[in-house]
Design a protein around this motif. Sequence first.
Motif, short mmCIF file in Angstrom:
data_model
loop_
_atom_site.label_atom_id
_atom_site.label_comp_id
_atom_site.label_asym_id
_atom_site.label_seq_id
_atom_site.Cartn_x
_atom_site.Cartn_y
_atom_site.Cartn_z
N SER A 32 5.47 74.36 58.90
CA SER A 32 6.64 74.79 58.14
C SER A 32 6.69 74.09 56.79
O SER A 32 6.47 72.88 56.70
N GLY A 33 6.97 74.86 55.76
CA GLY A 33 7.14 74.30 54.43
C GLY A 33 5.86 74.08 53.66
O GLY A 33 5.90 73.80 52.46
N GLU A 34 4.71 74.23 54.31
CA GLU A 34 3.43 74.03 53.63
C GLU A 34 2.95 75.31 52.97
O GLU A 34 3.16 76.41 53.47
N ILE A 35 2.26 75.15 51.84
CA ILE A 35 1.63 76.27 51.16
C ILE A 35 0.13 76.03 51.14
O ILE A 35 -0.34 75.04 50.58
N HIS A 36 -0.61 76.92 51.78
CA HIS A 36 -2.07 76.84 51.85
C HIS A 36 -2.66 77.99 51.05
O HIS A 36 -2.35 79.15 51.32
N ALA A 37 -3.51 77.68 50.08
CA ALA A 37 -4.21 78.71 49.33
C ALA A 37 -5.61 78.87 49.91
O ALA A 37 -6.33 77.88 50.09
N VAL A 38 -5.97 80.10 50.24
CA VAL A 38 -7.32 80.41 50.73
C VAL A 38 -8.02 81.21 49.64
O VAL A 38 -7.61 82.31 49.29
N THR A 48 -9.76 89.93 56.32
CA THR A 48 -9.94 90.03 57.77
C THR A 48 -9.12 88.95 58.48
O THR A 48 -8.50 89.21 59.52
N LEU A 49 -9.12 87.75 57.94
CA LEU A 49 -8.30 86.68 58.50
C LEU A 49 -6.82 87.07 58.50
O LEU A 49 -6.13 86.90 59.51
N ALA A 50 -6.35 87.62 57.38
CA ALA A 50 -4.95 88.03 57.28
C ALA A 50 -4.61 89.09 58.32
O ALA A 50 -3.60 88.99 59.03
N TYR A 51 -5.45 90.11 58.42
CA TYR A 51 -5.16 91.21 59.34
C TYR A 51 -5.34 90.81 60.80
O TYR A 51 -4.66 91.36 61.68
N VAL A 170 1.81 85.50 55.42
CA VAL A 170 0.43 85.62 54.97
C VAL A 170 0.45 86.60 53.79
O VAL A 170 0.80 87.77 53.95
N LEU A 171 0.11 86.11 52.62
CA LEU A 171 0.15 86.91 51.40
C LEU A 171 -1.28 87.25 50.99
O LEU A 171 -2.00 86.40 50.48
N ASP A 172 -1.68 88.49 51.23
CA ASP A 172 -3.07 88.91 51.00
C ASP A 172 -3.22 89.45 49.58
O ASP A 172 -2.91 90.60 49.30
N ILE A 201 3.38 79.18 54.17
CA ILE A 201 2.70 80.25 53.43
C ILE A 201 1.19 80.09 53.47
O ILE A 201 0.66 79.00 53.24
N LEU A 202 0.51 81.20 53.78
CA LEU A 202 -0.94 81.29 53.67
C LEU A 202 -1.22 82.27 52.54
O LEU A 202 -1.03 83.48 52.69
N LEU A 203 -1.60 81.75 51.39
CA LEU A 203 -1.76 82.54 50.17
C LEU A 203 -3.23 82.81 49.92
O LEU A 203 -4.00 81.90 49.60
N ILE A 204 -3.63 84.07 50.07
CA ILE A 204 -5.02 84.47 49.89
C ILE A 204 -5.21 85.03 48.49
O ILE A 204 -4.48 85.93 48.06
N THR A 205 -6.18 84.49 47.75
CA THR A 205 -6.37 84.93 46.37
C THR A 205 -7.80 84.66 45.92
O THR A 205 -8.50 83.80 46.46
N HIS A 206 -8.23 85.43 44.90
CA HIS A 206 -9.52 85.18 44.26
C HIS A 206 -9.38 84.16 43.14
O HIS A 206 -10.30 83.40 42.86
N TYR A 207 -8.23 84.22 42.48
CA TYR A 207 -8.08 83.53 41.21
C TYR A 207 -7.02 82.43 41.27
O TYR A 207 -6.14 82.43 42.13
N THR A 208 -7.09 81.54 40.30
CA THR A 208 -6.15 80.42 40.28
C THR A 208 -4.86 80.73 39.51
O THR A 208 -3.94 79.94 39.53
N ARG A 209 -4.79 81.90 38.86
CA ARG A 209 -3.64 82.13 37.98
C ARG A 209 -2.32 82.13 38.74
O ARG A 209 -1.32 81.63 38.23
N ILE A 210 -2.29 82.63 39.99
CA ILE A 210 -1.04 82.63 40.73
C ILE A 210 -0.65 81.21 41.14
O ILE A 210 0.52 80.90 41.35
N LEU A 211 -1.65 80.32 41.20
CA LEU A 211 -1.38 78.93 41.60
C LEU A 211 -0.72 78.14 40.48
O LEU A 211 -0.29 77.00 40.70
N ARG A 212 -0.61 78.74 39.31
CA ARG A 212 0.17 78.11 38.24
C ARG A 212 1.66 78.25 38.52
O ARG A 212 2.46 77.47 38.00
#
Length: 254
Positions: A32-38, A48-51, A170-172, A201-212
Amino acid sequence: MSVLEIRDLQTTVETEQGTKQILRGVDLTVKSGEIHAVMGPNGSGKSTLAYTIAGHPKYTVTGGTITLDGEDVLAMTVDQRARAGLFLAMQYPVEIPGVTNTNFLRTAKTAIDGEAPSIRQWTKDVKGAMEKLRMDPSFAARNVNEGFSGGEKKRNEILQLELLKPRFAVLDETDSGLDVDALKIVSEGVNRAHQASDLGILLITHYTRILRYIKPDFVHVFVAGKMAEEGGPDLAERLEEEGYDRYVDALNVS
């Protein structure tokens, strides 16, 4: 505190060439409360992990476990997973002709909570959430995602997130297809949901821009169906500079 725990998860999918293994022993714990970027290159198995977490029937789990506070998620149907507190924001949100946003949201809220929300309070909540996401009020009466632009569909996903109040989201690739303004608005919505309910939150992304805009506590590099490296926010900065080549090269050598 709630815990979403994934251990040695292995998943296959049927293709024209036969059965293909996608996930190859994934280990991940989100509290709870953690944000993990994959993060990882195309085709690495992030979606596939998300689904698989959400229970998509296309994917077959051949090994490992997913538990939510010790309960076996893999034994749950998709709707049971939603009621348990899991939420998936899809990379490509689907259109649902004939179902208005208003009816969809209230029906989903009723199914998850076990009782219908008060009309007066619910109307106020929906209106307030839409205003914060800068969505035109007319979208409430439109069919779900039908005729929406890519950015509008992503805002609609975050509208659901804010109103349904899951324990884990899970944000794909929620950032894909968004311009700078839409990215900021969507990110603000995710941050509101995170702060309001200690959302994991499990945040799936290619790029770092959302991590700003959405600051991760942990960053995981995902390559060829498994975690190749894990670290803190500084790992994302390194990926911005170096890319994924060294992980792919190491895999090819091995």
